[in-house]
Design an enzyme around this catalytic site. Structure first.
Site, PDB file in Angstrom:
ATOM      1  N   ASN A  38       0.163 -11.140   3.015  1.00 48.74           N
ATOM      2  CA  ASN A  38       1.238  -9.617   4.229  1.00 48.74           C
ATOM      3  C   ASN A  38       0.698  -9.813   5.176  1.00 48.74           C
ATOM      4  O   ASN A  38       0.506  -8.665   5.866  1.00 48.74           O
ATOM      5  CB  ASN A  38       0.472  -8.488   3.531  1.00 48.74           C
ATOM      6  CG  ASN A  38       1.359  -7.510   3.600  1.00 48.74           C
ATOM      7  OD1 ASN A  38       2.674  -7.594   3.536  1.00 48.74           O
ATOM      8  ND2 ASN A  38       0.705  -5.855   3.798  1.00 48.74           N
ATOM      9  N   SER A 127      -9.766   3.692   0.060  1.00 43.01           N
ATOM     10  CA  SER A 127      -8.264   4.880   0.239  1.00 43.01           C
ATOM     11  C   SER A 127      -8.989   6.529   0.089  1.00 43.01           C
ATOM     12  O   SER A 127      -9.397   6.635  -0.970  1.00 43.01           O
ATOM     13  CB  SER A 127      -7.384   4.420  -0.366  1.00 43.01           C
ATOM     14  OG  SER A 127      -6.858   5.232  -0.230  1.00 43.01           O
ATOM     15  N   TYR A 151      -2.404   1.463  -7.392  1.00 42.77           N
ATOM     16  CA  TYR A 151      -2.492   1.455  -6.006  1.00 42.77           C
ATOM     17  C   TYR A 151      -4.100   1.197  -5.912  1.00 42.77           C
ATOM     18  O   TYR A 151      -5.188   1.387  -5.998  1.00 42.77           O
ATOM     19  CB  TYR A 151      -1.926   1.483  -4.850  1.00 42.77           C
ATOM     20  CG  TYR A 151      -2.401   0.969  -3.311  1.00 42.77           C
ATOM     21  CD1 TYR A 151      -3.137  -0.113  -3.274  1.00 42.77           C
ATOM     22  CD2 TYR A 151      -2.867   2.563  -3.233  1.00 42.77           C
ATOM     23  CE1 TYR A 151      -4.112   0.166  -2.614  1.00 42.77           C
ATOM     24  CE2 TYR A 151      -3.931   2.336  -1.479  1.00 42.77           C
ATOM     25  CZ  TYR A 151      -4.478   1.100  -1.030  1.00 42.77           C
ATOM     26  OH  TYR A 151      -5.112   1.274   0.176  1.00 42.77           O
ATOM     27  N   LYS A 155      -8.244   0.981  -5.889  1.00 45.64           N
ATOM     28  CA  LYS A 155      -9.499   1.051  -4.672  1.00 45.64           C
ATOM     29  C   LYS A 155     -10.546   2.024  -5.937  1.00 45.64           C
ATOM     30  O   LYS A 155     -11.912   1.904  -5.754  1.00 45.64           O
ATOM     31  CB  LYS A 155      -8.935   2.248  -3.839  1.00 45.64           C
ATOM     32  CG  LYS A 155      -7.376   1.271  -3.352  1.00 45.64           C
ATOM     33  CD  LYS A 155      -8.518   0.663  -2.215  1.00 45.64           C
ATOM     34  CE  LYS A 155      -7.666  -0.495  -2.064  1.00 45.64           C
ATOM     35  NZ  LYS A 155      -8.238  -1.122  -0.577  1.00 45.64           N
ATOM     36  N   ASN A 206       6.713   1.836   4.474  1.00 41.38           N
ATOM     37  CA  ASN A 206       6.928   2.834   3.382  1.00 41.38           C
ATOM     38  C   ASN A 206       5.707   3.632   3.834  1.00 41.38           C
ATOM     39  O   ASN A 206       6.226   4.821   3.998  1.00 41.38           O
ATOM     40  CB  ASN A 206       5.938   1.764   2.223  1.00 41.38           C
ATOM     41  CG  ASN A 206       6.078   1.235   1.610  1.00 41.38           C
ATOM     42  OD1 ASN A 206       7.458   1.073   0.755  1.00 41.38           O
ATOM     43  ND2 ASN A 206       5.104   0.662   1.266  1.00 41.38           N
TER      44      ASN A 206
HETATM   45  P1  NAD Z   1      -2.836  -5.917   5.010  1.00 42.03           P
HETATM   46  O1  NAD Z   1      -1.630  -5.774   4.241  1.00 42.03           O
HETATM   47  O2  NAD Z   1      -2.320  -5.735   6.570  1.00 42.03           O
HETATM   48  O3  NAD Z   1      -3.889  -6.345   5.330  1.00 42.03           O
HETATM   49  C1  NAD Z   1      -4.653  -6.944   4.276  1.00 42.03           C
HETATM   50  C2  NAD Z   1      -4.847  -8.277   3.616  1.00 42.03           C
HETATM   51  O4  NAD Z   1      -5.752  -8.952   2.888  1.00 42.03           O
HETATM   52  C3  NAD Z   1      -3.369  -9.555   4.652  1.00 42.03           C
HETATM   53  O5  NAD Z   1      -3.595  -9.908   5.522  1.00 42.03           O
HETATM   54  C4  NAD Z   1      -3.268 -10.052   2.971  1.00 42.03           C
HETATM   55  O6  NAD Z   1      -2.998 -12.008   3.519  1.00 42.03           O
HETATM   56  C5  NAD Z   1      -4.555 -10.046   2.762  1.00 42.03           C
HETATM   57  N1  NAD Z   1      -5.004 -10.616   1.392  1.00 42.03           N
HETATM   58  C6  NAD Z   1      -4.369  -9.645  -0.364  1.00 42.03           C
HETATM   59  N2  NAD Z   1      -4.820  -9.874  -1.023  1.00 42.03           N
HETATM   60  C7  NAD Z   1      -5.741 -11.093  -0.590  1.00 42.03           C
HETATM   61  C8  NAD Z   1      -5.498 -11.836  -1.603  1.00 42.03           C
HETATM   62  N3  NAD Z   1      -5.651 -11.802  -2.752  1.00 42.03           N
HETATM   63  N4  NAD Z   1      -6.958 -13.204  -0.631  1.00 42.03           N
HETATM   64  C9  NAD Z   1      -6.795 -13.122   0.876  1.00 42.03           C
HETATM   65  N5  NAD Z   1      -6.324 -12.184   1.131  1.00 42.03           N
HETATM   66  C10 NAD Z   1      -6.016 -11.205   0.813  1.00 42.03           C
HETATM   67  O7  NAD Z   1      -3.496  -4.170   4.926  1.00 42.03           O
HETATM   68  P2  NAD Z   1      -4.299  -3.289   5.802  1.00 42.03           P
HETATM   69  O8  NAD Z   1      -3.629  -2.123   6.328  1.00 42.03           O
HETATM   70  O9  NAD Z   1      -4.986  -4.040   6.804  1.00 42.03           O
HETATM   71  O10 NAD Z   1      -5.231  -3.172   5.153  1.00 42.03           O
HETATM   72  C11 NAD Z   1      -6.918  -3.191   4.632  1.00 42.03           C
HETATM   73  C12 NAD Z   1      -7.058  -2.868   3.948  1.00 42.03           C
HETATM   74  O11 NAD Z   1      -6.990  -1.470   3.604  1.00 42.03           O
HETATM   75  C13 NAD Z   1      -6.543  -2.869   2.805  1.00 42.03           C
HETATM   76  O12 NAD Z   1      -7.543  -2.847   1.681  1.00 42.03           O
HETATM   77  C14 NAD Z   1      -5.913  -1.609   2.613  1.00 42.03           C
HETATM   78  O13 NAD Z   1      -5.706  -1.590   0.958  1.00 42.03           O
HETATM   79  C15 NAD Z   1      -7.301  -0.766   2.832  1.00 42.03           C
HETATM   80  N6  NAD Z   1      -6.109   0.499   2.996  1.00 42.03           N
HETATM   81  C16 NAD Z   1      -5.310   0.746   4.279  1.00 42.03           C
HETATM   82  C17 NAD Z   1      -4.696   1.950   4.433  1.00 42.03           C
HETATM   83  C18 NAD Z   1      -3.163   1.784   5.186  1.00 42.03           C
HETATM   84  O14 NAD Z   1      -2.540   3.172   5.184  1.00 42.03           O
HETATM   85  N7  NAD Z   1      -3.426   0.636   5.893  1.00 42.03           N
HETATM   86  C19 NAD Z   1      -5.115   2.864   4.257  1.00 42.03           C
HETATM   87  C20 NAD Z   1      -6.906   3.211   2.845  1.00 42.03           C
HETATM   88  C21 NAD Z   1      -6.847   1.701   3.038  1.00 42.03           C
HETATM   89  C1  WQD Z   2       2.741  10.655   5.214  1.00 45.21           C
HETATM   90  C2  WQD Z   2       3.475  11.925   5.233  1.00 45.21           C
HETATM   91  C3  WQD Z   2       5.107  11.306   3.648  1.00 45.21           C
HETATM   92  C4  WQD Z   2       7.476   8.442   4.829  1.00 45.21           C
HETATM   93  C5  WQD Z   2      -0.306   5.968   2.049  1.00 45.21           C
HETATM   94  C6  WQD Z   2      -0.763   6.382   1.044  1.00 45.21           C
HETATM   95  C7  WQD Z   2      -2.390   6.081   0.840  1.00 45.21           C
HETATM   96  C8  WQD Z   2      -2.576   5.491   1.698  1.00 45.21           C
HETATM   97  C9  WQD Z   2      -2.281   5.876   2.852  1.00 45.21           C
HETATM   98  C10 WQD Z   2      -3.543   2.950   1.322  1.00 45.21           C
HETATM   99  C11 WQD Z   2       4.035  12.226   3.837  1.00 45.21           C
HETATM  100  C12 WQD Z   2       5.837  12.087   5.614  1.00 45.21           C
HETATM  101  C13 WQD Z   2       6.819   9.815   4.692  1.00 45.21           C
HETATM  102  C14 WQD Z   2       9.117   8.698   5.374  1.00 45.21           C
HETATM  103  C15 WQD Z   2       8.324  11.462   5.437  1.00 45.21           C
HETATM  104  N1  WQD Z   2      -2.661   3.858   2.218  1.00 45.21           N
HETATM  105  N2  WQD Z   2       7.217  10.918   4.762  1.00 45.21           N
HETATM  106  N3  WQD Z   2       9.347  10.389   5.757  1.00 45.21           N
HETATM  107  O1  WQD Z   2       1.722   8.507   1.997  1.00 45.21           O
HETATM  108  O2  WQD Z   2      -0.030  10.441   2.930  1.00 45.21           O
HETATM  109  O3  WQD Z   2      -0.634   7.690   2.033  1.00 45.21           O
HETATM  110  O4  WQD Z   2      -0.339   5.539   3.219  1.00 45.21           O
HETATM  111  O5  WQD Z   2      -4.854   3.361   0.842  1.00 45.21           O
HETATM  112  O6  WQD Z   2      -2.817   5.373  -0.095  1.00 45.21           O
HETATM  113  O7  WQD Z   2      -0.100   6.510  -0.638  1.00 45.21           O
HETATM  114  O8  WQD Z   2       0.872   8.083   4.317  1.00 45.21           O
HETATM  115  O9  WQD Z   2       2.410   6.966   5.606  1.00 45.21           O
HETATM  116  O10 WQD Z   2       3.607   7.468   2.993  1.00 45.21           O
HETATM  117  O11 WQD Z   2       3.134   9.924   4.518  1.00 45.21           O
HETATM  118  O12 WQD Z   2       8.535  12.007   5.616  1.00 45.21           O
HETATM  119  O13 WQD Z   2       9.981   8.473   5.251  1.00 45.21           O
HETATM  120  O14 WQD Z   2       5.026  11.247   6.184  1.00 45.21           O
HETATM  121  O15 WQD Z   2       5.512  12.595   2.952  1.00 45.21           O
HETATM  122  O16 WQD Z   2       3.817  13.571   3.636  1.00 45.21           O
HETATM  123  P1  WQD Z   2       0.829   9.011   2.686  1.00 45.21           P
HETATM  124  P2  WQD Z   2       2.858   7.907   4.535  1.00 45.21           P
END
Ligand code: NAD
Ligand code: WQD
Length: 349
Positions: A38, A127, A151, A155, A206
């Protein structure tokens, strides 16, 4: 002296690439393991360009135990930051086995390799999604857990596994004990101020912020605001958005804490990484418009299933124990998102 090498799984991704940058700037040696499922290697090329420093990259899957063991033997890291994982909630509902295999099994393999290599310091990307429904919208770390999708449950399962690992260590300590920081992120947005690295989602985003910025630049036509009848100040959902650079700085603080008295042998502790301040969807749109001068075309749509009305962090524990607090405000987050978006309208392509 302890090695200053940090191994970063998922380091080519959105948050991981920003972490690599901060670690290089803080003079750590950085080793990235990423299968690029990704992400694009270009993110790390740019990290090296910004910092003028080099890192070591391995294209490998964390589920490939032999490959991972070789990397640990060669690089001898002192600490691991574990970002690698799949993160799309909707996809996880459609393909739960993929999510459990990648995220949970991947973490099992990683921790087995770490144990064998006697590398037992870990910072894990958890998360806010692990929390269950609660009476208060402001979450503290002791709130009950109760993720509602595969998902989130992946976690929560990983958190359980890591807690069990630390408990086993308390009962039968290792010479190099497990010390684990579980960092629960709220909603990371923004990008490095250079505008050279940022979030590059595959397909239609998303999450709210990349969606808004793609509407602003004309890639997407209209934003759907999911619900305006929530019991919040303007009826739209409230979240705790945090600048990705502030977020990754929390990881450097966690590494410091792992090496201090805050983490006793065999400890596993969770910390919220959020600002403590919630903003509604309409507040995000209005601030985006005032910071960028762009008009966001949006319509009110039905609620998205699984969404909470309001959710924001109580970040006091991270302040107290990690000495971490955010420096950037919502305007900074939006200005940096827009800087990245306008400089890279096609992401890394
Ligand atoms: P991202 O998808 O940009 O980064 C994840 C990376 O992991 C990617 O580069 C992907 O290629 C790599 N990857 C996935 N599966 C793998 C595997 N099996 N082996 C090796 N590499 C692998 O996502 P991000 O937004 O940078 O998120 C990083 C971490 O933070 C994730 O674990 C995600 O669940 C967590 N997180 C993200 C958010 C968010 O909103 N972005 C919120 C809370 C937690
Ligand atoms: C934020 C707000 C939506 C999109 C998600 C994952 C969570 C974490 C972070 C990894 C909400 C609203 C959104 C759109 C909208 N990821 N919205 N129109 O849902 O808080 O969290 O990302 O761990 O696990 O669930 O974030 O950015 O999707 O939404 O109105 O097209 O924006 O309803 O209120 P969320 P989000």
């Amino acid at each position: 002296m302890k090695s200053r090498t940090v191994l970063i799984t998922g380091g080519a991704g959105y948050i991981g690439s920003h972490a690599c940058l901060e670690l290089l700037q803080a003079d750590f040696n950085v080793v990235v393991v990423d299968n690029l499922s990704n992400s694009k290697l270009e993110s790390l090329t740019r990290v090296q360009q910004i910092t003028g420093k080099t890192l070591t990259f391995y294209q490998a899957d964390i589920r490939d135990k032999a490959a991972l063991s070789d990397i640990f033997a060669k690089e001898k890291p002192s600490t691991v930051i574990h970002f690698a994982g799949l993160k799309a909630v909707g996809e996880s509902v459609e393909q739960p086995l993929l999510y459990y295999h990648n995220n949970v099994f991947g973490t099992l393999v990683l921790t087995e390799v770490m144990d064998e290599a006697e590398v037992r310091q870990l910072v894990f990307s958890s998360s806010a999604t692990v929390y269950g429904e609660s009476d208060s919208p402001q979450y503290t770390e002791d709130f009950p857990l109760g993720a509602i999708n595969p998902y989130g449950r992946s976690k929560a399962m990983i958190e359980d596994i890591l807690r069990d690992l630390s408990i086993a260590d308390k009962n039968k300590p290792h010479k190099t004990p497990w010390k684990i920081a579980l960092l629960r992120y709220f909603n990371p947005i923004g990008a490095h101020e250079s505008g050279l690295i940022g979030e590059d989602p595959n397909g239609i985003p998303n999450n709210l912020m990349p969606y808004v910025s793609q509407v602003a630049i004309g890639k997407l036509e209209q934003l759907s605001v999911f619900g305006d009848d929530y019991p919040t100040r303007d009826g739209t959902g409230v979240r705790d958005y945090i600048h990705v650079v502030d977020l990754v700085k929390g990881h450097l603080k966690a590494i410091e804490a792992l090496n201090s008295d805050i983490f006793s042998s065999g400890s596993c502790k969770a910390y919220n990484l959020g600002t403590g301040q919630g903003y509604s969807v309409l507040e995000i749109i209005n601030t985006f418009e005032s910071v960028t001068g762009k008009t966001i075309n949006y319509k009110i749509s039905p609620r998205r299933s699984g969404d909470l009305a309001e959710c924001f962090a109580n970040p006091n524990l991270a302040l107290k124990e990690l000495n971490w607090q955010v420096e950037k405000n919502l305007k900074d987050m939006i200005a940096d998102t827009w800087n990245w978006q306008t400089k890279n309208p096609q992401g890394y392509n």
